[in-house]
Scaffold this active site. Structure first.
Site, PDB file in Angstrom:
ATOM      1  N   ASP A  90       1.001  -1.188   0.366  1.00 58.98           N
ATOM      2  CA  ASP A  90      -0.494   0.187   0.033  1.00 58.98           C
ATOM      3  C   ASP A  90       0.729   1.639   0.029  1.00 58.98           C
ATOM      4  O   ASP A  90       1.677   1.439   1.178  1.00 58.98           O
ATOM      5  CB  ASP A  90      -1.537  -0.033   1.717  1.00 58.98           C
ATOM      6  N   ASP A 291      -2.124   6.218  -4.913  1.00 58.57           N
ATOM      7  CA  ASP A 291      -2.366   4.926  -4.384  1.00 58.57           C
ATOM      8  C   ASP A 291      -2.894   3.943  -4.467  1.00 58.57           C
ATOM      9  O   ASP A 291      -4.287   3.427  -5.245  1.00 58.57           O
ATOM     10  CB  ASP A 291      -3.809   5.684  -3.513  1.00 58.57           C
TER      11      ASP A 291
END
Length: 414
Positions: A90, A291
């Site tokens: 992430d 992201d």
């Protein structure tokens, strides 16, 4: 450094795409106010996601069962002898935490399908006294626990004395999810270890000179089930310390780079324009973040409207908190959409404009409103269309446009 290899990515077997759940996840993660209407809203004062009923009454919304909104998992080896855990990579966070034997007995007893790290079985694990961590993600999921260090192996190299955050508590979303933890690839300023923040995996690679000084970076190549007939078969992978030359050869292009503003801990860069069917939309001063922990792309309302105005039958559905369009829409009816990365435009494949099924006749769009946020979120809808290069050494973000031979417009798999 000659042993550097791709880190293979597998699709989260428990992930089921849901447009409204993904949007609500982002509503809590980035704590913005919606601007286009709908029953849900984020109450900044209390940090709660709330919903208005038909009578206008407000009520708190419980945890949204969308475990970290993650489509992808990667196998990582921790300790000696190595214990393998499947982690979510992430770029929007900066903690490396894992399911551990510090979790309550009944949590571990019913942890079907999870790998649980046991620090007592690793000869190289060292507990860090008086250090703790606690993190909360966008869907309301939380985790916390103790801290230690151990060896971490991924992509053909081993990082010594990497901070490992051992989960002692996990919210229901993680207990029901598929992953065994999370590996944050954001900037270290967002790490939650206290009293002293920990270095991320990539920061330690640089400190320990595990990767070349000329390539203090990692890359993300995220694929899709839609691309099974493409040359890459829809594969996904990360690399650390090198840029995959086979990808550049297939794309027939070199990376384009733009400076990153990392003051918020994000991979944030200038994105001052977009195009819809060749018509440019100027967005002076606009920025975006890349992201990998987000599935959708969230952009300004003006851009959203231009995109869906170009799709026959598209509409904003307040009950879904997002734009939808008919599942029967053909490829030649979908617009060509691009977003600027610095000074260059990069296109979203038409197939990625359809994110998830709403019903048998309708799909939820992969690009939605960012509400009152002041920057765009470019998640999987965008990142699946580029080869992304996260260059810590030069504080820049790189992109290479990927080209597909066909557009697979089959209804999204739920």
């Amino acid at each position: 450094m000659n042993n550097l290899t791709r880190v293979k990515v597998i699709h989260n077997p428990n992930y089921k795409p849901s447009g409204i759940k993904s949007y609500l996840h982002l509503l809590k993660k980035y704590q913005f106010t919606t601007t286009l209407g709908g029953p849900y809203f984020f109450l900044v004062e209390t940090g709660q996601l709330q919903k208005k009923d038909a009578a206008g009454s407000r009520g708190e919304v419980g945890a949204v069962n969308q475990p970290n909104d993650s489509m992808y998992l990667c196998a990582v080896q921790i300790g000696n002898p190595a214990q393998t855990l499947n982690l979510d990579f992430d770029t929007g966070s900066s903690d490396l935490w894992v399911w551990s034997t510090e979790l309550p007995f009944f949590t571990r007893l019913f942890a079907f399908g999870h790998n649980i790290f046991d620090p007592n079985k690793s000869s190289t694990f060292i507990m860090t006294p008086d250090s703790t961590w606690e993190i909360a993600y966008g869907d309301g999921s939380t985790a916390s626990g103790d801290v230690g260090t151990d060896d971490v192996t991924l992509g053909g190299l081993t990082i010594k004395n990497q901070t490992i955050e051992l989960a002692k508590t996990l919210s229901i979303q993680f207990r029901l999810g598929a992953g065994d933890g999370l590996l944050g690839l954001g900037w270290g300023s967002n790490n939650t270890v206290k009293p002293k923040a920990a270095q991320t995996v990539v920061e330690n690679m640089i400190t320990q000179q595990d990767i070349p000084q000329s390539a203090e970076l990692f890359t993300a190549y995220l694929g899709s089930w839609r691309d099974a007939n493409e040359t890459d078969k829809g594969e996904s992978f990360y690399t650390f310390g090198y840029i995959d030359q086979d990808v550049l050869k297939a794309a027939g292009a070199e990376p384009y780079y733009t400076p990153v503003d990392n003051r918020r801990g994000f991979w944030q860069f200038a994105s001052t324009s977009a195009t819809v069917n060749g018509k440019t939309i100027i967005r002076t001063g606009n920025t975006a973040i890349a992201d990998t922990g987000t599935t959708l792309a969230l952009v300004h309302d003006v851009v959203c409207k231009a995109i869906y105005d170009a799709i026959p039958g598209a509409k904003y559905d307040t009950s879904q908190h997002g734009y939808t369009f008919p599942v029967s829409t053909a490829a030649d009816q979908l617009p060509t959409v691009t977003f600027a990365v610095g000074g260059m435009q990069f296109a979203v494949q038409k197939e990625d404009l359809a994110f998830a099924s709403v019903d048998a006749n309708t799909v939820y769009g992969g690009i939605q409103s960012r509400g009152d946020m002041t920057f765009d979120i470019l998640g999987g809808t965008f990142l699946k269309n580029i080869y992304a290069i996260f260059d810590l050494g030069n504080v820049q973000f790189g992109a290479v446009q990927r080209v597909e031979k066909e557009q697979n417009l089959a209804p999204p798999q739920n």
